[in-house]
Scaffold this motif. Structure first.
Motif, mmCIF file in Angstrom:
data_model
loop_
_atom_site.group_PDB
_atom_site.id
_atom_site.type_symbol
_atom_site.label_atom_id
_atom_site.label_comp_id
_atom_site.label_asym_id
_atom_site.label_seq_id
_atom_site.Cartn_x
_atom_site.Cartn_y
_atom_site.Cartn_z
ATOM 1 N N ASP A 1 -10.503 0.250 4.164
ATOM 2 C CA ASP A 1 -9.639 1.310 4.682
ATOM 3 C C ASP A 1 -9.564 1.299 6.198
ATOM 4 O OD1 ASP A 1 -9.207 2.095 2.118
ATOM 5 O OD2 ASP A 1 -10.769 3.655 2.127
ATOM 6 N N SER B 1 -5.424 -4.949 4.738
ATOM 7 C CA SER B 1 -5.438 -3.541 4.318
ATOM 8 C C SER B 1 -4.308 -3.246 3.345
ATOM 9 C CB SER B 1 -5.335 -2.633 5.546
ATOM 10 O OG SER B 1 -4.152 -2.943 6.282
ATOM 11 N N SER C 1 -4.698 -2.245 -0.705
ATOM 12 C CA SER C 1 -4.114 -0.984 -1.194
ATOM 13 C C SER C 1 -2.976 -1.210 -2.181
ATOM 14 C CB SER C 1 -3.604 -0.159 -0.009
ATOM 15 O OG SER C 1 -2.585 -0.873 0.690
#
Length: 347
Positions: free
Chosen positions: A232, A315, A319
């Protein structure tokens, strides 16, 4: 020898690249982008301080310095001889032979007289030229003999300074001395040996082989915290460290000779991913990551070059809903665990 900070680690994503978690050996991958060509300097660079007697002595003069003064002396003598002949003609000191031969006409006799006069003038000019050049050569020979006598008072030793590159010596320059040879014309010389250039020349000429082993030392503290959050914290690679692992490269040089069969290894022949000559063996297709970005392998068949095309941020990749949580954690664990790199790109 070792090098750190110039390596980029690429780890294959097991679920996407279908590698089954196995790690391959290091491979040299080249990108097809705008890359500046490498420039290698000379292996040995030297700066020599010559003796003053050698610089001023006619014995060590260049061919240009030897030829031009001698040529100028001859031309000057010819010009003076021609000026003297013209002055004698104006004052009437040169007697012309106006007598006509009995067996020919006046025109033929006049032409013969002019030709005879011209040959006499050229003979006189050539004699003046030869006399001036001979005198110049005698003066130069006398200067050479005087210079040899003066040269005996110079230093009897030569000093050579080797510029160190900071490896294995605290002094910047190490000085050596030896007796000066008889015909030598220098006393001080500085030598800088570029070790990297020497090794490259030996490698290009096939005298040595260079081997490298790359070790993944894991993540630093900030990157380790980002990995604990599942990626994250890898939203901005410019401001945050991301999950890029640290890779250390250790290199060693091995000489090629008949004693070790020129470093031939059947195992390396079939397992080395380096390919042959300038063509590179194709990298296993799939997606790879360096902890910040995700790349896709490309191959240019025209000249046999591998490449890596960036496709997304890590990232964004972690995700993505198309990848399961367990598969995402496998990628993160490989970055944290210090696995052997699948690919290494040296920058």
């Amino acid at each position: 020898m070792s090098r750190t900070g110039y390596l980029l680690l690429l780890l294959a994503a097991p679920a996407i690249a279908a590698k089954g978690g196995a790690s391959a050996g290091p491979v040299n991958a080249s990108s097809s982008g705008n890359v500046k060509p490498l420039q290698f300097s000379s292996a040995i660079q030297s700066y020599t301080i010559f003796d003053k007697s050698a610089l001023t002595s006619p014995e060590y003069a260049s061919p240009r310095r030897k030829f031009l003064p001698r040529f100028r002396t001859g031309l000057t003598a010819e010009r003076r001889a021609r000026d003297a002949i013209l002055d004698e003609e104006r004052r009437g000191l040169l007697q012309d032979d106006d007598g006509l031969s009995s067996g020919g006409s006046w025109a033929e006799a006049s032409a013969a007289a002019d030709e005879k006069k011209k040959k006499a003038i050229e003979t006189r000019v050539e004699a003046a030229h030869d006399a001036a050049v001979s005198a110049y050569d005698r003066r130069v020979a006398a200067k050479k003999s005087a210079a040899v006598v003066k040269a005996t008072s110079n230093s009897q030793y030569q000093f050579v300074g080797v510029v160190n590159d900071g490896k294995g010596s605290k002094n910047k320059v190490t000085w050596y001395a030896r007796k000066k040879p008889t015909n030598s014309k220098w006393s001080v010389r500085l030598v800088h040996v570029n070790r990297d250039a020497v090794l490259r020349d030996l490698f290009v000429k096939g005298k040595v082989d260079i081997y490298g082993k790359y070790t993944n030392e894991g993540l630093d503290k900030a990157a380790f915290a980002a990995a604990d959050n599942g990626g994250d914290a890898v939203s901005d690679a410019d401001d945050k460290p991301g999950m890029k692992p640290l890779v250390k490269g250790n290199y060693y040089v091995k000489e090629r000779s008949w004693k070790n069969l020129w470093n031939f290894s059947p195992k390396r022949m079939f397992t080395s991913p380096s390919g042959s000559f300038w063509r590179e063996r194709r990298i296993s297709p799939g997606l790879y990551t360096d902890g910040t970005n995700v790349f896709e392998t490309v191959y240019r068949y025209r000249d046999g070059k591998n490449g890596l095309k960036p496709v997304a941020k890590l990232s964004d990749f972690l995700s993505s809903p198309g990848l399961g949580y367990e598969e995402k954690m496998k990628v993160v664990q490989r970055l944290k665990g210090g696995d052997e790199p699948d690919l290494v790109v040296e920058k």
